[in-house]
Scaffold this motif. Structure first.
Motif, PDB file in Angstrom:
ATOM      1  N   SER A   4       0.869  -1.171   0.000  1.00 20.28           N
ATOM      2  CA  SER A   4       0.000   0.000   0.000  1.00 20.28           C
ATOM      3  C   SER A   4       0.900   1.213   0.000  1.00 20.28           C
ATOM      4  N   THR A  39       2.458   4.751  -2.200  1.00 23.70           N
ATOM      5  CA  THR A  39       2.704   5.369  -3.486  1.00 23.70           C
ATOM      6  C   THR A  39       3.947   4.763  -4.120  1.00 23.70           C
ATOM      7  N   GLN A  87      -7.313  -4.673  -3.038  1.00 29.91           N
ATOM      8  CA  GLN A  87      -6.509  -3.509  -3.402  1.00 29.91           C
ATOM      9  C   GLN A  87      -6.835  -3.040  -4.815  1.00 29.91           C
ATOM     10  N   SER A  88      -6.611  -1.758  -5.041  1.00 33.49           N
ATOM     11  CA  SER A  88      -6.740  -1.184  -6.378  1.00 33.49           C
ATOM     12  C   SER A  88      -5.595  -0.199  -6.572  1.00 33.49           C
ATOM     13  N   LYS A 120      -4.380   3.473  -8.640  1.00 30.37           N
ATOM     14  CA  LYS A 120      -4.908   4.685  -9.267  1.00 30.37           C
ATOM     15  C   LYS A 120      -3.751   5.544  -9.744  1.00 30.37           C
ATOM     16  N   THR A 155      -0.943   5.342  -6.856  1.00 28.53           N
ATOM     17  CA  THR A 155      -1.287   5.050  -5.473  1.00 28.53           C
ATOM     18  C   THR A 155      -1.983   3.708  -5.386  1.00 28.53           C
ATOM     19  N   ILE A 156      -1.546   2.878  -4.455  1.00 31.69           N
ATOM     20  CA  ILE A 156      -2.201   1.605  -4.179  1.00 31.69           C
ATOM     21  C   ILE A 156      -3.132   1.840  -2.996  1.00 31.69           C
ATOM     22  N   ARG A 157      -4.393   1.470  -3.195  1.00 28.20           N
ATOM     23  CA  ARG A 157      -5.396   1.726  -2.149  1.00 28.20           C
ATOM     24  C   ARG A 157      -6.065   0.440  -1.707  1.00 28.20           C
ATOM     25  N   GLN A 158      -6.454   0.408  -0.456  1.00 28.56           N
ATOM     26  CA  GLN A 158      -7.264  -0.684   0.085  1.00 28.56           C
ATOM     27  C   GLN A 158      -8.722  -0.343  -0.228  1.00 28.56           C
ATOM     28  N   ARG A 159      -9.444  -1.328  -0.763  1.00 28.69           N
ATOM     29  CA  ARG A 159     -10.882  -1.131  -1.005  1.00 28.69           C
ATOM     30  C   ARG A 159     -11.618  -1.279   0.319  1.00 28.69           C
ATOM     31  N   ASP A 160     -12.706  -0.551   0.424  1.00 29.84           N
ATOM     32  CA  ASP A 160     -13.535  -0.634   1.636  1.00 29.84           C
ATOM     33  C   ASP A 160     -14.366  -1.882   1.664  1.00 29.84           C
TER      34      ASP A 160
END
Length: 169
Positions: free
Chosen positions: A3, A5, A151-152, A154, A164-169
């Motif tokens: 997770s 950048t 994860q996704s 963007k 940016t790697i993000r955790q999905r809700d």
């Protein structure tokens, strides 16, 4: 699980050098670089400048060529594709930000071939997420990344470009 950048600059430097080497190795003269809207176009702008390509940059909007068009509907930001010259017989450098399933690239190739038959297509991508549904492989890859199912990724830009790697809700 990752997770945070990723360094877009380091990935751009890598694909710029590898693309230059591929152009020399394949003896490609005056390639036509085309970015897939939106993130691929941002990456292509940078590469086009770094590689000193003389032919103006092209941009594809593949919205009408997507195989899920009937499911997701029309993207409200659809814009026309802009190709500065015919693709017939040209060596194409096709640029996208992320290759995952291969479906975006398939759509881009379908659209390109509607404009003519290129001599070759070299696929360049910043990241390969390795979740193929179609047998498509990039020629130049900045890096590979295995995301978890929660994860996704963007790409934001165009200036500055950030991944940016993000955790999905």
């Amino acid at each position: 699980m990752l997770s945070g950048t990723l360094s877009v600059e380091a990935l751009l430097e890598k694909i710029s050098g590898e693309t230059r080497a591929q152009i020399i190795q394949r003896e490609i003269k005056d390639p036509l670089m085309i970015g897939i809207r939106t993130g691929g176009a941002w990456i292509a702008e940078r590469l086009h400048q770094d590689l000193d390509i003389e032919t103006p940059l092209g941009v594809l909007d593949i919205s009408f060529y997507r195989d899920d068009f009937t499911q997701v509907g029309l993207n409200p930001k659809v814009q026309p594709s802009q190709l500065p010259c015919p693709v017939e017989g040209r060596h194409i450098l096709l640029v996208d930000d992320v290759v995952m399933t291969g479906r975006t690239i398939r759509a881009a190739l379908n659209e390109l071939f509607d404009y003519g038959r290129p001599a070759s297509v070299m696929l360049i991508t910043l990241l390969d997420l390795q979740r193929r549904e179609l047998p498509i492989q990039a020629d130049v890859v900045g890096g590979t990344l295995a995301l978890g199912p929660d994860q996704s990724i963007k790409l934001s830009g165009p200036d500055p470009l950030t991944l940016t790697i993000r955790q999905r809700d």
